[in-house]
Design an enzyme around this catalytic site. Structure first.
Site, PDB file in Angstrom:
ATOM      1  N   ARG A 121       0.846  -1.339   0.177  1.00 53.66           N
ATOM      2  CA  ARG A 121       0.197  -0.009   0.227  1.00 53.66           C
ATOM      3  C   ARG A 121       0.865   1.111   0.332  1.00 53.66           C
ATOM      4  O   ARG A 121       0.936   2.094   0.922  1.00 53.66           O
ATOM      5  CB  ARG A 121      -1.021   0.148   1.074  1.00 53.66           C
ATOM      6  CG  ARG A 121      -1.698  -1.297   1.552  1.00 53.66           C
ATOM      7  CD  ARG A 121      -2.709  -1.591   0.233  1.00 53.66           C
ATOM      8  NE  ARG A 121      -3.977  -1.187   0.097  1.00 53.66           N
ATOM      9  CZ  ARG A 121      -4.723  -1.293   0.710  1.00 53.66           C
ATOM     10  NH1 ARG A 121      -4.887  -2.017   1.654  1.00 53.66           N
ATOM     11  NH2 ARG A 121      -6.174  -0.660   0.438  1.00 53.66           N
ATOM     12  N   GLN A 126       0.328   2.009  -5.999  1.00 54.10           N
ATOM     13  CA  GLN A 126      -1.009   2.508  -6.168  1.00 54.10           C
ATOM     14  C   GLN A 126      -1.803   2.127  -7.633  1.00 54.10           C
ATOM     15  O   GLN A 126      -2.923   1.567  -7.493  1.00 54.10           O
ATOM     16  CB  GLN A 126      -1.154   4.125  -5.972  1.00 54.10           C
ATOM     17  CG  GLN A 126      -2.015   4.372  -4.808  1.00 54.10           C
ATOM     18  CD  GLN A 126      -1.929   5.765  -4.152  1.00 54.10           C
ATOM     19  OE1 GLN A 126      -1.370   6.449  -4.870  1.00 54.10           O
ATOM     20  NE2 GLN A 126      -2.539   6.114  -3.254  1.00 54.10           N
ATOM     21  N   ASP A 129      -3.111  -1.413  -7.072  1.00 56.80           N
ATOM     22  CA  ASP A 129      -3.743  -1.815  -5.794  1.00 56.80           C
ATOM     23  C   ASP A 129      -5.334  -2.071  -6.054  1.00 56.80           C
ATOM     24  O   ASP A 129      -6.069  -1.145  -5.829  1.00 56.80           O
ATOM     25  CB  ASP A 129      -3.610  -0.311  -4.928  1.00 56.80           C
ATOM     26  CG  ASP A 129      -4.391  -0.596  -3.684  1.00 56.80           C
ATOM     27  OD1 ASP A 129      -4.677  -1.789  -3.201  1.00 56.80           O
ATOM     28  OD2 ASP A 129      -4.045   0.139  -2.641  1.00 56.80           O
ATOM     29  N   SER A 132      -7.751  -1.462  -2.969  1.00 56.98           N
ATOM     30  CA  SER A 132      -8.298  -0.317  -3.019  1.00 56.98           C
ATOM     31  C   SER A 132      -9.467  -0.043  -4.209  1.00 56.98           C
ATOM     32  O   SER A 132     -10.558   0.447  -3.969  1.00 56.98           O
ATOM     33  CB  SER A 132      -7.363   0.977  -3.158  1.00 56.98           C
ATOM     34  OG  SER A 132      -6.618   0.891  -2.022  1.00 56.98           O
ATOM     35  N   TYR A 226      -1.867   1.781  10.199  1.00 54.29           N
ATOM     36  CA  TYR A 226      -2.727   0.512   9.932  1.00 54.29           C
ATOM     37  C   TYR A 226      -3.574   0.186  11.374  1.00 54.29           C
ATOM     38  O   TYR A 226      -2.586   0.308  12.485  1.00 54.29           O
ATOM     39  CB  TYR A 226      -2.020  -0.647   9.286  1.00 54.29           C
ATOM     40  CG  TYR A 226      -1.656  -0.154   7.936  1.00 54.29           C
ATOM     41  CD1 TYR A 226      -2.683  -0.172   6.955  1.00 54.29           C
ATOM     42  CD2 TYR A 226      -0.424   0.515   7.679  1.00 54.29           C
ATOM     43  CE1 TYR A 226      -2.512   0.399   5.341  1.00 54.29           C
ATOM     44  CE2 TYR A 226      -0.024   1.013   6.408  1.00 54.29           C
ATOM     45  CZ  TYR A 226      -1.022   1.001   5.335  1.00 54.29           C
ATOM     46  OH  TYR A 226      -0.667   1.226   4.079  1.00 54.29           O
TER      47      TYR A 226
HETATM   48  P1  NAD Z   1      -8.971  -2.109   5.738  1.00 56.78           P
HETATM   49  O1  NAD Z   1     -10.130  -2.422   4.433  1.00 56.78           O
HETATM   50  O2  NAD Z   1      -7.900  -2.884   6.131  1.00 56.78           O
HETATM   51  O3  NAD Z   1      -9.835  -1.366   6.787  1.00 56.78           O
HETATM   52  C1  NAD Z   1     -10.738  -0.587   7.009  1.00 56.78           C
HETATM   53  C2  NAD Z   1     -10.730   0.588   8.089  1.00 56.78           C
HETATM   54  O4  NAD Z   1     -11.070  -0.434   9.376  1.00 56.78           O
HETATM   55  C3  NAD Z   1      -9.249   1.156   8.279  1.00 56.78           C
HETATM   56  O5  NAD Z   1      -9.467   2.347   8.139  1.00 56.78           O
HETATM   57  C4  NAD Z   1      -9.101   0.650   9.937  1.00 56.78           C
HETATM   58  O6  NAD Z   1      -8.365   1.596  10.411  1.00 56.78           O
HETATM   59  C5  NAD Z   1     -10.527   0.358  10.332  1.00 56.78           C
HETATM   60  N1  NAD Z   1     -10.464  -0.473  11.665  1.00 56.78           N
HETATM   61  C6  NAD Z   1      -9.770  -1.504  11.914  1.00 56.78           C
HETATM   62  N2  NAD Z   1     -10.058  -1.817  13.330  1.00 56.78           N
HETATM   63  C7  NAD Z   1     -11.095  -1.086  13.698  1.00 56.78           C
HETATM   64  C8  NAD Z   1     -11.773  -0.962  14.670  1.00 56.78           C
HETATM   65  N3  NAD Z   1     -11.872  -1.640  15.670  1.00 56.78           N
HETATM   66  N4  NAD Z   1     -12.934  -0.045  14.832  1.00 56.78           N
HETATM   67  C9  NAD Z   1     -12.778   0.810  13.870  1.00 56.78           C
HETATM   68  N5  NAD Z   1     -12.351   0.935  12.622  1.00 56.78           N
HETATM   69  C10 NAD Z   1     -11.272  -0.162  12.524  1.00 56.78           C
HETATM   70  O7  NAD Z   1      -8.583  -0.585   5.416  1.00 56.78           O
HETATM   71  P2  NAD Z   1      -8.090   0.173   3.879  1.00 56.78           P
HETATM   72  O8  NAD Z   1      -9.101   0.719   3.182  1.00 56.78           O
HETATM   73  O9  NAD Z   1      -7.180  -0.976   3.301  1.00 56.78           O
HETATM   74  O10 NAD Z   1      -7.113   1.303   4.491  1.00 56.78           O
HETATM   75  C11 NAD Z   1      -6.170   1.076   5.605  1.00 56.78           C
HETATM   76  C12 NAD Z   1      -5.062   2.353   5.634  1.00 56.78           C
HETATM   77  O11 NAD Z   1      -4.496   2.191   4.131  1.00 56.78           O
HETATM   78  C13 NAD Z   1      -5.760   3.577   5.324  1.00 56.78           C
HETATM   79  O12 NAD Z   1      -4.963   4.481   6.208  1.00 56.78           O
HETATM   80  C14 NAD Z   1      -5.761   3.940   4.058  1.00 56.78           C
HETATM   81  O13 NAD Z   1      -5.590   5.428   3.815  1.00 56.78           O
HETATM   82  C15 NAD Z   1      -4.374   3.313   3.666  1.00 56.78           C
HETATM   83  N6  NAD Z   1      -4.236   3.134   2.240  1.00 56.78           N
HETATM   84  C16 NAD Z   1      -3.208   3.605   1.586  1.00 56.78           C
HETATM   85  C17 NAD Z   1      -2.997   3.513   0.309  1.00 56.78           C
HETATM   86  C18 NAD Z   1      -1.764   3.677  -0.453  1.00 56.78           C
HETATM   87  O14 NAD Z   1      -0.843   4.530   0.126  1.00 56.78           O
HETATM   88  N7  NAD Z   1      -1.334   3.321  -1.724  1.00 56.78           N
HETATM   89  C19 NAD Z   1      -3.733   2.630  -0.297  1.00 56.78           C
HETATM   90  C20 NAD Z   1      -4.998   2.374   0.289  1.00 56.78           C
HETATM   91  C21 NAD Z   1      -5.113   2.605   1.564  1.00 56.78           C
END
Ligand code: NAD
Length: 374
Positions: A121, A126, A129, A132, A226
């Protein structure tokens, strides 16, 4: 290099890894493209459209046997994978840790498998990804499902006949799916509250015009970039912080996940039973155990005190055209990297794409999956 795109073996999931648009891109890079008969049908693409963009149509019986690199969206059936030749490669959303039957066949066949879930990530990766791209579609669809199932309108409506208050929506988890859910619910006029364990999410929530529900005691140690699983005390504090908002909610959209772990339980039975009659819980985390204690692992919709709990595994499959278009672009970016190496796949240790390896030449190299098989 020959890239062979398989038809989905899941009758409920018509996504495909190539579109006529990406076939044109791939063939321009000198990649030979094969598409299984009817592979794009459920995503709106005919065999003829693929042929026109430069692909060859191959019958299902031959696809895996002929492939240098076979591409699927969901894990193909183990029966079909058994035709793969030693040294060939499978690419897809292969459900590391969970799809153990798939991995066993890959090991037997001496195949290499790249799981799109393992794309790092980082900004460099990206364009590949797929988690996403599919999560964005899922978050949008979850809100439409909720809007269609509750017994009230989403927007505030002020008419001569009186005022209708907006629907109240709670979004749990503010990653890619959660952000898209918030944006979609706001566009439909709902009043939205959202919660995440990551402090950084609060600003994103507010920028979309929604309110952030804080959990007393959660620090960056649990959240950080994360999420980690909360300890018992903090989980209880989270239930307490969420309960009054959930009790008023017409719809709760569950998107919270922790990579490689069971989804956190954020909605207890009591919280669901306190929701207004006619409300709905849409649980996008269903496949990983669900955020809601009442989510049926078998995928059945349940009704509790007038609230429907709807498990929605792989929600992106419900919009196969858009989800396929995005996934196909993710795969095309990966293929360009795979093809640019003079016939040698850049999958050695220390090479960037090595991060995607689930199985290398029949050996499971993804630690958590190896442990799940042991
Ligand atoms: P995910 O699908 O793994 O999880 C969804 C969300 O659930 C996350 O925001 C996580 O913090 C939240 N979560 C976990 N436990 C929880 C709890 N007990 N209560 C409430 N919320 C909870 O998440 P994702 O969509 O893959 O994104 C995770 C992180 O990765 C984010 O910070 C996102 O901005 C980042 N991200 C970065 C990139 C990149 O840089 N290329 C791409 C996608 C996501």
């Amino acid at each position: 290099m020959r890239l062979s795109f398989a038809r989905s073996d899941d009758p409920a999931d018509g996504r495909v890894g190539a579109t006529p648009e990406t076939v044109s891109v791939l063939t321009r890079h000198g990649i030979r493209v094969e598409v299984e008969t009817g592979a794009g049908e459920r995503a709106g693409h005919s065999d003829d459209a693929y042929i026109e963009s430069g692909a060859e149509i191959v019958p299902g019986a031959d696809l895996f046997a002929r492939a240098d690199i076979a591409v699927s969206v969901v894990p193909p059936s183990p029966d079909r994978l058994a035709a793969m030749a030693e040294g060939s490669v499978l690419v897809g959303l292969l459900r590391p840790v969970h799809a153990v039957d798939t991995v066993r066949v890959l090991v037997e066949r001496g195949v290499t498998a790249l799981a799109m879930e393992l794309v790092p990530r980082t900004s460099r990766f990206q364009p590949m990804d797929a988690l996403s791209s599919q999560a964005g579609v899922a978050g949008y669809k979850a809100v439409l499902m909720a809007a269609d199932r509750i017994d009230k309108m989403f927007p505030l409506s002020m008419t001569a006949a009186g005022t209708v208050r907006p629907a109240e929506v709670v979004v749990l988890g503010v990653g890619v799916a959660g952000l898209q859910a918030i944006a979609t619910a706001r566009r439909l006029g709902a009043a939205v509250k959202a919660n995440d364990v990551r402090a950084a999410a609060a600003e994103e929530v507010r920028s979309l015009g929604a309110d952030f529900v804080h959990i007393p005691g959660v620090t960056d140690q649990e959240g950080g970039a994360y999420a980690r699983m909360l300890g018992e005390d903090l989980a209880r504090a989270q239930h307490e912080a969420l309960a009054p908002h959930v009790a008023r909610a017409d719809a709760v959209i569950c998107t919270a996940q922790i990579p490689g772990r069971r989804a956190p339980r954020l909605l207890t039975e009591e919280m669901v039973e306190a929701m207004p009659p006619g409300s709905v819980v849409i649980d996008l985390a269903a496949e990983d155990g669900g955020n809601c204690a009442l989510t049926d692992p078998g995928g059945e919709v349940g009704e509790y005190g007038g609230t429907r709990v709807v498990p929605v595994p792989q929600a992106a499959r419900l919009l196969p055209r858009e989800a396929s278009a995005l996934y196909a672009r993710n795969v095309a970016h990966l293929a360009e990297h795979l093809a640019g190496q003079d016939g040698r796949l850049p999958l050695g240790s220390g090479e960037e794409l090595g991060a995607l390896l689930l199985v290398r030449d029949g050996e499971v190299v993804h630690g958590p999956t190896a442990r799940a098989l042991a």
